[in-house]
Design an enzyme around this catalytic site. Structure first.
Site, PDB file in Angstrom:
ATOM      1  N   ASP A 257      -5.721   3.308   7.873  1.00 12.85           N
ATOM      2  CA  ASP A 257      -7.160   3.066   7.975  1.00 12.85           C
ATOM      3  C   ASP A 257      -7.511   1.591   8.195  1.00 12.85           C
ATOM      4  O   ASP A 257      -8.599   1.273   8.667  1.00 12.85           O
ATOM      5  CB  ASP A 257      -7.881   3.551   6.710  1.00 12.85           C
ATOM      6  CG  ASP A 257      -7.892   5.069   6.608  1.00 12.85           C
ATOM      7  OD1 ASP A 257      -7.320   5.727   7.494  1.00 12.85           O
ATOM      8  OD2 ASP A 257      -8.472   5.595   5.642  1.00 12.85           O
TER       9      ASP A 257
ATOM     10  N   GLY B 248       0.806  -1.215   0.000  1.00 12.50           N
ATOM     11  CA  GLY B 248       0.000   0.000   0.000  1.00 12.50           C
ATOM     12  C   GLY B 248       0.836   1.260   0.000  1.00 12.50           C
ATOM     13  O   GLY B 248       1.703   1.438   0.845  1.00 12.50           O
TER      14      GLY B 248
ATOM     15  N   VAL C  65      -1.623  -7.719  -4.087  1.00 11.79           N
ATOM     16  CA  VAL C  65      -1.379  -8.856  -3.196  1.00 11.79           C
ATOM     17  C   VAL C  65      -2.709  -9.561  -2.937  1.00 11.79           C
ATOM     18  O   VAL C  65      -3.680  -8.949  -2.496  1.00 11.79           O
ATOM     19  CB  VAL C  65      -0.756  -8.382  -1.871  1.00 11.79           C
ATOM     20  CG1 VAL C  65      -0.657  -9.536  -0.892  1.00 11.79           C
ATOM     21  CG2 VAL C  65       0.611  -7.768  -2.125  1.00 11.79           C
TER      22      VAL C  65
ATOM     23  N   PHE D  53      -0.845   7.049   2.707  1.00 17.91           N
ATOM     24  CA  PHE D  53      -0.034   7.807   3.668  1.00 17.91           C
ATOM     25  C   PHE D  53       0.780   6.882   4.575  1.00 17.91           C
ATOM     26  O   PHE D  53       1.952   7.133   4.840  1.00 17.91           O
ATOM     27  CB  PHE D  53      -0.920   8.729   4.505  1.00 17.91           C
ATOM     28  CG  PHE D  53      -1.379   9.946   3.742  1.00 17.91           C
ATOM     29  CD1 PHE D  53      -0.520  11.004   3.549  1.00 17.91           C
ATOM     30  CD2 PHE D  53      -2.648  10.002   3.195  1.00 17.91           C
ATOM     31  CE1 PHE D  53      -0.916  12.124   2.833  1.00 17.91           C
ATOM     32  CE2 PHE D  53      -3.060  11.115   2.475  1.00 17.91           C
ATOM     33  CZ  PHE D  53      -2.202  12.182   2.292  1.00 17.91           C
ATOM     34  N   GLY D  54       0.161   5.785   5.051  1.00 14.25           N
ATOM     35  CA  GLY D  54       0.871   4.880   5.949  1.00 14.25           C
ATOM     36  C   GLY D  54       2.081   4.252   5.287  1.00 14.25           C
ATOM     37  O   GLY D  54       3.209   4.346   5.775  1.00 14.25           O
TER      38      GLY D  54
ATOM     39  N   GLU E 207     -17.076  18.799   2.746  1.00 11.90           N
ATOM     40  CA  GLU E 207     -16.304  19.481   1.709  1.00 11.90           C
ATOM     41  C   GLU E 207     -16.967  19.338   0.340  1.00 11.90           C
ATOM     42  O   GLU E 207     -17.005  20.286  -0.446  1.00 11.90           O
ATOM     43  CB  GLU E 207     -14.863  18.955   1.703  1.00 11.90           C
ATOM     44  CG  GLU E 207     -14.141  19.362   3.000  1.00 11.90           C
ATOM     45  CD  GLU E 207     -12.684  18.971   3.086  1.00 11.90           C
ATOM     46  OE1 GLU E 207     -11.884  19.774   3.563  1.00 11.90           O
ATOM     47  OE2 GLU E 207     -12.352  17.832   2.687  1.00 11.90           O
TER      48      GLU E 207
END
Lengths: 454, 454
Positions: free
Chosen positions: B312, B17, B85, B20-21, B176
């Site tokens: 997340d 992934g 994966v 951000f992480g 938003e």
């Protein structure tokens, strides 16, 4: 079926197509005492000459698109209609869309042209053309996926096939694509760990005897040499005879050759859009072999003084016997001429026949490399490249103040960055054709085999 | 099946992934004495917090995307692998992709989350979510097509349905989106001839008792009032009970209401991505009701010290008892923590448990309108808007110097222009679901019902 009549007595001009021809017709009529309806399938005008920069990851589609409604925001006599014209009734003076019929006093047909695969329509899915934003995104997906697949490939022969790009047609689009892919391969060199992207092989096949045949012969020579410096192999007098199983078969004289390539791009052939044939059936007007409508000296069609055909869909041969080339300046000047003629006619006057003022032509080959063919001067190399840049920026700014594009170019030039290199459209890449359905859609049938892209 | 072992003795960290992480794990490891393989389905990192600006036509997808290879160009210990994966074998320490298996010493799973439709997966095609670039393009297509369809519609009731937008969920994305659609409607006012786009109705439905529930209550109040000023109707304590035939049925207490809308957007619910379930099956680790993996205080999973789950997809409840929110700063800090812990461990050391340093949260509501909730100060209105801008620009610049985005914002702000409002993906619009097939593709089956977009 609703028949829409303009509810006042003003002359109603209906324009089909928001490309260069239609856009400049409408712009020139913006202050005239007529009502204008501009119909297009898409909600934006596309600056097609830069489409290859989207296909090679330098610009985003929105950078070279102008929303038609924004262009005509202040032209209160102009209506923009998003829709597709299926038929034209020249006797009733109506254009027929799926959900409505619109009456016209004058009709301007400017729906352009598509690629021709010279009777081999089975090649279409194998060799992407570059006419629409979707085409550009698809080519971008194929090009960047090819480098990704090469990076993963362990078989040297397959790896070579992934790093081989074949471009059919060496007009401006083919030449610019070839140059841009070569520059791209250089830019990507440091991004990959297993492959050397500068080993990329680019083959440019041309049916005629030189590249950029619409330019002066000495510039064709310069262009070919410039391409060679970039590592592009150009082969002229060469006809593609087959495309199958990722093998392109081509013939130069009696010599038949084959090359294996995972990415085959098509930049050859012209075929007038479908409304040309509709007009032929409805009015008896003649089309040429490419499906372009033969127009009169004033750009009308035979027997119908109130129907004009302009831009790539028209075949205008009243200047030096051969048809005007399918380029933006021709469409633009034709649009302006038609708009002026319509206004003259409203006061009982007319105009002399259309004459194309050849402003010259130009092609970008690579960074700092372009060729410019003007009536009074021929440029090449860095000077030509700067000239190319200025001309394109000027045209872009003319109808939509996209200074952003300038910043972007400058920025990409300094950083050698390809920021718009998203592989989208399908999440998979390379030969994988898995289509996932995680995009919500209104009909299940479509949802099943559909993946929107970017 | 190829099993890829790194061909030297260095510790091999595999990260799944590039959100951000994963991105911050890899960045923090860039100079460490380990080999890193970063696997993602896509070739770019997406700055998701600005995705709503793509969906509403202000930015292009490439403006908020960073090609992963470009981010890690100079990190010679890092390999980027484009792939998906399917499975993880925690005993053999392998991740399994379609075409290969990769051995890891340490695994970081950071595949994020999707929307949850709370068991009503049949609503998915009717109410678009906003997670991917393709989602954003699809929402953009729907929003701009709705205005086009309203312009053509003569039945006042249908016209109203086209000009009605329902957004389910009033977290940051929902708020938003609602604000941006309202601003858009104002911007478009002069572009249409038959409709008044400022009559657009926007309904924001929220299950909880206030909008932006992760913020301080007084900011929720400010946000709701700001939305009201923009013409957005907010309804809290409201559950959607059905979506069918373009009618949304919703319930507030005992009161059941219905609204007809052609454009329903989904910004509610969280569902951990599929690898969470894979991990649960393979390791016995527990998932919460949303499919997020329950992690240990050091972000590993129970019984497997060399498998981390961050962002997340993880449920970290060791700070104040409730799970950390699904926001970018959490993922970023978790990634940095994991990278540091991995390095500590290589020298036989360890780190104290993970602690989230809450930097506060912020949401843009409209032009000059935002809310900012920091531990030491709460901002609203213009000041908050400027703060929002600066923070986002700072984050964007941090890993990819996209000054262009700044120019673009400034330019769009001055000109009130929506330049990226292309309707693409399907040429048709509104209720029309005709899918043309003029895009060349490698398989005919796909070609038949497929249209790439932008």
């Amino acid at each position: 079926m609703v028949v829409v009549h303009e509810n006042n007595a003003l002359h109603h001009v209906v324009i089909i197509g928001g490309g260069f021809g239609g856009l400049y017709t409408a712009k020139t009529l913006a202050k005239a005492n007529v009502n204008v309806t501009l119909i297009d399938k898409r909600n934006f005008h596309l600056f097609q000459p830069l489409l290859y920069q989207v296909a090679t990851g330098t610009l985003s589609p929105a950078d070279i698109s102008s929303p038609l409604r924004a262009v005509f925001r202040k032209s209160k006599n102009t209506k923009v209609l998003l829709g597709e014209v299926n038929d034209i009734d020249p006797e009733a003076q109506e254009v027929i869309l799926g959900d409505r019929t619109i009456h016209y006093d004058t009709l301007v047909v400017a729906t352009g042209a598509n690629h021709s695969y010279y009777g081999h329509d089975n090649w279409r899915p194998l060799a992407s053309g570059l006419k629409t934003v979707e085409d550009a995104i698809e080519i971008r997906r194929r090009i960047f996926s090819a480098f990704e697949a090469a990076e993963k490939e362990t078989d040297p022969e397959l790896r070579r096939a992934w790093l081989t790009f074949v471009i059919v047609g060496a007009g401006p689009t083919g030449v610019e694509l070839a140059g841009a892919i070569s520059e791209l391969a250089k830019t990507l060199k440091e991004d990959f760990r297993n492959i050397d992207t500068t080993e990329t092989k680019i083959l440019l096949l041309q049916g005629g005897d030189r590249v950029l045949p619409h330019m002066a012969p000495q510039l064709s020579k310069v262009a070919k040499e410039s391409l060679q410096k970039l590592g592009v192999v150009t082969q002229t007098n060469t006809r593609v005879t087959n495309i199958e199983n990722e093998i392109v078969t081509f013939k130069q004289g009696d010599q038949v050759e084959q090359i294996t390539s995972k990415t085959i791009l098509w930049a050859a052939g012209v075929k007038g859009s479908a409304l040309g044939q509709v007009l032929a059936n409805r009015t008896g007007v003649e089309c040429d072999r490419s499906g372009r409508v033969i127009v009169e000296p004033d750009l009308t069609i035979k027997g119908y003084k109130n129907i004009f055909v302009i831009g790539d869909l028209g075949n205008f041969s009243h200047q030096d016997g051969k048809p005007l080339p399918s380029v933006a300046p021709v469409a633009k000047q034709e649009g302006e001429y038609v708009a002026k003629l319509i206004q003259k006619r409203l006061t009982g006057q007319t105009l002399p026949q259309f004459r194309y003022n050849d402003v010259g032509s130009l092609a970008m080959i690579g960074k700092n490399l372009a060729v410019v063919d003007l009536s009074f001067i021929k440029l090449q190399g860095f000077v030509a490249w700067i000239f190319w840049l200025v001309v394109h920026i000027y045209f872009l700014i003319e109808f939509d103040t996209k200074l952003v594009v300038v910043f972007q170019w400058a920025w990409n030039y300094i950083t050698r960055n390809r920021r718009s290199r998203l592989i989208t459209g399908r999440e998979a890449f390379g030969e994988a054709t898995t289509v996932t359905n995680d995009v919500p859609l209104t009909t299940i049938k479509v949802q099943e085999a559909y993946k929107v892209g970017v």
